[in-house]
Motif scaffolding. Structure first.
Motif, PDB file in Angstrom:
ATOM      1  N   ALA A  54       0.809  -1.226   0.000  1.00  0.00           N
ATOM      2  CA  ALA A  54       0.000   0.000   0.000  1.00  0.00           C
ATOM      3  C   ALA A  54       0.837   1.268   0.000  1.00  0.00           C
ATOM      4  N   ASP A  55       2.147   1.146   0.135  1.00  0.00           N
ATOM      5  CA  ASP A  55       2.943   2.371   0.138  1.00  0.00           C
ATOM      6  C   ASP A  55       4.354   2.078  -0.358  1.00  0.00           C
ATOM      7  N   LEU A  56       4.506   2.064  -1.656  1.00  0.00           N
ATOM      8  CA  LEU A  56       5.824   1.809  -2.237  1.00  0.00           C
ATOM      9  C   LEU A  56       6.781   2.935  -1.856  1.00  0.00           C
ATOM     10  N   ALA A  57       8.026   2.548  -1.576  1.00  0.00           N
ATOM     11  CA  ALA A  57       9.039   3.557  -1.243  1.00  0.00           C
ATOM     12  C   ALA A  57       9.741   4.069  -2.499  1.00  0.00           C
ATOM     13  N   ALA A  58       9.837   3.226  -3.516  1.00  0.00           N
ATOM     14  CA  ALA A  58      10.596   3.572  -4.725  1.00  0.00           C
ATOM     15  C   ALA A  58       9.971   4.759  -5.456  1.00  0.00           C
ATOM     16  N   VAL A  59      10.831   5.564  -6.068  1.00  0.00           N
ATOM     17  CA  VAL A  59      10.325   6.706  -6.835  1.00  0.00           C
ATOM     18  C   VAL A  59      10.658   6.587  -8.316  1.00  0.00           C
ATOM     19  N   ASP A  60      11.374   5.508  -8.686  1.00  0.00           N
ATOM     20  CA  ASP A  60      11.671   5.328 -10.108  1.00  0.00           C
ATOM     21  C   ASP A  60      11.211   3.948 -10.576  1.00  0.00           C
ATOM     22  N   LYS A  61      11.260   3.760 -11.896  1.00  0.00           N
ATOM     23  CA  LYS A  61      10.702   2.547 -12.491  1.00  0.00           C
ATOM     24  C   LYS A  61      11.379   1.279 -11.969  1.00  0.00           C
ATOM     25  N   GLU A  62      12.705   1.240 -12.049  1.00  0.00           N
ATOM     26  CA  GLU A  62      13.383   0.009 -11.647  1.00  0.00           C
ATOM     27  C   GLU A  62      13.154  -0.291 -10.171  1.00  0.00           C
ATOM     28  N   GLY A  63      13.223   0.752  -9.347  1.00  0.00           N
ATOM     29  CA  GLY A  63      13.010   0.549  -7.919  1.00  0.00           C
ATOM     30  C   GLY A  63      11.619   0.007  -7.630  1.00  0.00           C
TER      31      GLY A  63
END
Lengths: 158, 100
Positions: free
Chosen positions: A14-23
């Protein structure tokens, strides 16, 4: 094909930390591994396959939604999960908008029909504005699970 | 140059059916046109040609017939441009999508 037939509830985030595609892709695939739906030894290979598919064209299909996917020989049926990013993820989307809602799918190599039917369900449910908005606002995996259940039971009028 | 809808029926020959890259290619062509395009397999579910999410909702497998309706000044041209997209996508030049 209902969500319950391909979404792994234990892998919902419910809350992804990543801010880019690969992450983001790594984080979601990790969730499937932690849920026991993919083998640890296959995890990196699956991430690379999904990233390779993204090179052909982003699966950020607009309106804050992405459907990263791949075929992979290590799965014997379609598996998937849902993840929400509240801050938004740069996914090179068609409309240039950040992605807040991910449906990641891994299909067996010989079952393209299941993949299409899963996309059909995702697409038709997301056409219901309230379902899409509530999903993006969900704060916990349990909230997301409930929304998927309600969609499966036609409670959003789709 | 009339606003009369033009119709065309195409057969999906891509072995997978209308998958994501096909849907993206359709939306990009429609975005570039000056016409409004709708697609359907079953008239009960019609997808807006600019919306990838809706096009994926067609769930059209290989062999299915897709009905296209275009309204606008370049309706004929946009239908001509769309028709080959439903053929085997792997045999076509890969089209990396762009923003916008």
């Amino acid at each position: 094909m209902k969500f319950a037939e391909f979404i792994c509830p234990e892998a919902i985030r419910a809350d992804l930390a990543a801010v880019d595609k690969e992450g983001a892709i790594r984080e979601i695939v990790q969730a499937l591994q932690e849920a026991g739906r993919i083998q640890a030894k296959e995890q990196e290979n699956i991430v690379k396959a999904i990233l390779k598919r993204e090179e052909l064209g982003s699966t950020g299909i607009g309106r804050g939604v992405a459907v990263p996917h791949t075929k992979h020989s290590s799965v014997d049926r379609l598996i998937g999960t849902v993840a929400v990013s509240h801050q938004g993820t740069d996914f090179d989307s068609l409309d240039g908008e950040s992605v807040h809602l991910f449906f990641l799918l891994i299909s067996p190599t010989d079952r393209p029909g299941d993949h299409l039917r899963a996309l059909e369900n995702i697409s038709r449910q997301l056409r219901v504005d309230t379902f899409c908005r509530f999903l993006k606002q969900a704060k916990t995996p349990e909230e997301i699970r409930q929304l998927l259940d309600e969609a499966d039971n036609h409670q959003f009028g789709s | 140059m009339s606003s009369r809808p033009l119709h065309r029926t195409v057969v999906v020959t891509d072995p997978i059916g209308i998958h994501t890259r096909v849907a993206v290619a359709v939306a990009e062509i429609v975005h570039r046109s000056r016409s409004r395009v709708k697609l359907w397999v079953d008239p009960a579910y019609r997808a807006e040609g600019t919306e990838v999410i809706q096009i994926l909702g067609l769930a059209a497998p290989s062999g299915s017939q897709v009905h296209l309706e275009a309204v606008g000044p370049d309706a004929e041209a946009v239908l001509d441009a769309l028709e080959p997209v439903f053929a085997d996508f792997e045999k076509q030049v890969p089209c990396k999508n762009s923003k916008g």
